[in-house]
Enzyme design. Sequence first.
Site, PDB file in Angstrom:
ATOM      1  N   HIS A 174      -1.574   6.424  -1.535  1.00  0.00           N
ATOM      2  CA  HIS A 174      -2.468   5.270  -1.455  1.00  0.00           C
ATOM      3  C   HIS A 174      -3.126   5.213  -0.077  1.00  0.00           C
ATOM      4  O   HIS A 174      -2.498   4.731   0.862  1.00  0.00           O
ATOM      5  CB  HIS A 174      -1.685   3.979  -1.680  1.00  0.00           C
ATOM      6  CG  HIS A 174      -1.258   3.778  -3.095  1.00  0.00           C
ATOM      7  ND1 HIS A 174      -2.043   3.123  -4.007  1.00  0.00           N
ATOM      8  CD2 HIS A 174      -0.156   4.168  -3.753  1.00  0.00           C
ATOM      9  CE1 HIS A 174      -1.441   3.108  -5.186  1.00  0.00           C
ATOM     10  NE2 HIS A 174      -0.286   3.731  -5.057  1.00  0.00           N
ATOM     11  N   GLU A 177      -5.255   3.201   0.945  1.00  0.00           N
ATOM     12  CA  GLU A 177      -5.412   1.795   1.354  1.00  0.00           C
ATOM     13  C   GLU A 177      -4.099   1.191   1.836  1.00  0.00           C
ATOM     14  O   GLU A 177      -4.078   0.067   2.329  1.00  0.00           O
ATOM     15  CB  GLU A 177      -5.995   0.985   0.185  1.00  0.00           C
ATOM     16  CG  GLU A 177      -5.035   0.647  -0.950  1.00  0.00           C
ATOM     17  CD  GLU A 177      -4.735   1.811  -1.895  1.00  0.00           C
ATOM     18  OE1 GLU A 177      -5.153   2.955  -1.596  1.00  0.00           O
ATOM     19  OE2 GLU A 177      -4.068   1.582  -2.920  1.00  0.00           O
ATOM     20  N   CYS A 199      -3.814   7.540  -6.774  1.00  0.00           N
ATOM     21  CA  CYS A 199      -2.522   7.388  -7.465  1.00  0.00           C
ATOM     22  C   CYS A 199      -2.702   7.626  -8.964  1.00  0.00           C
ATOM     23  O   CYS A 199      -3.027   8.722  -9.385  1.00  0.00           O
ATOM     24  CB  CYS A 199      -1.916   6.025  -7.150  1.00  0.00           C
ATOM     25  SG  CYS A 199      -0.193   5.884  -7.652  1.00  0.00           S
TER      26      CYS A 199
END
Lengths: 205, 273
Positions: A187, A189, A83
């Site tokens: 992202h 994650e 990001c």
Amino acid sequence: MVTKLVIVDYGMGNLHSVLGALRYLEVESELSGDPKTVAQADALLLPGVGSFYQAMETLETSGQADALREAVLGRGRKILGICLGQQLMAEHGDEDGGHAGLGFLPGSVTRLSGSGGLKVPHVGFNTVRFEPQSRLFAGFSTPVDCYFVHSYRLEPEDRPGLVGLCDYGGNFVAAYEHENVFATQFHPEKSQTNGLRLLSNFLAV
Amino acid sequence: MLKKRIIFTLLFDNHQFMLSRNFRLQKVGNLSWLQRNYNFASVAFFIDELIVLDVSRNARDPDAFCAALEKISAGCFAPIAAGGGVTSVEYARRLLRAGADKVVLNSALVDDPALVRGIARDFGQQCVVGSLDVRKNDAQDGYDFYIRNGTRKVELPAAEALSWHRDGTVGEIYLNSIDRDGTGQGYDFGTLDLLGADWQLPVILAGGVGNAKHFAEGLAHPRVDAVATAHLFNFVGNGLQKARQALLDGDAELANWDPVGAVDLRRHLGPAA
């Protein structure tokens, strides 16, 4: 040999989410803002949510930017920017009057146009089209849905390393990889198993 | 293309997770109960987003809520929004540190707009979910907004109660029907009319989901960006997994991932580096 994976802690963003994903993958990592630790890492993760200008100021004044340059450009260690982390690795960012970036990847970061009545920030799962030879996207066969939350983006000029594109009022760089430099605007994650697989691909490089 | 979302809402009250019906709470169990009997770790792989709300009716215990949030977020690789009792920027920061990506604000929208601005300034507009509870009144097609766990009616016209919607402080709205809450009768789409024709922010619709068909109706609605449910027991076992797959097989605009692939990923990596 034990690989030392360092998540760069420069006081911005969702470091703990990244740490959580690595724990799930049973990978050891260290959260550190110490320039020495960053410079000596074998692999680096540069996450982040927030302002480009503020982040670069912090990285430069803390000595972390030089440590990153030493590890990535000097010692050729692999790095994944996530990001804001991807944006910081570019040459320049427009946000808040503009600031030079780390310069690990070519190009500038500009604001999403919001053309066609699209909402900015761009938030949610969106589809990423990737190059078949990409190491980050190894094991995927069809375009991949990934979670985005951002108002700025890296412009997609024709250049090597551009491995993932997303369309939101025009194409932007969703993923970049060239030699030891890797980056995603989304992202991993927060992208369910798509993102976990991509993280594990990066670690396996 | 930007996808629509299925959101699961967990309701927390004093160390316990709750079921809610018309905002009356019933205890379900604590986090280990949720894990053991509901296999929440697996459920978290079938949702696009998670919302965790501290709806404690008596004094809130922020330490307990943040501890639960931290545990939940360690096993959830989708965005998480958390809220309930957010009365300061510091507490919002604490929720974000405990694993939240966004903060849900309800009473502050009406009682403390400065707090909403402060959280947006520090963490960005995308970080703020504005939440309003809605209940029908006696007027024809009439509704009232409610705050403070549904206990206080907002004595303002809709346009004023929603005045924040274009000032850049709120990223999306969570619109919850008190009448339908926990009933399993399906969404009340009439609540969407409160938003007006010029509404710009993404809309999360909540209250009333009983089955996958209700999700499908919500996702097909042009004004709805995300559908939420807080009803654990309507999707027991692999209910949520089956509902999601049915929607993907239909024409719902949902994100795709291989939910069972998570287990294989650890093997894929080999021994820890």
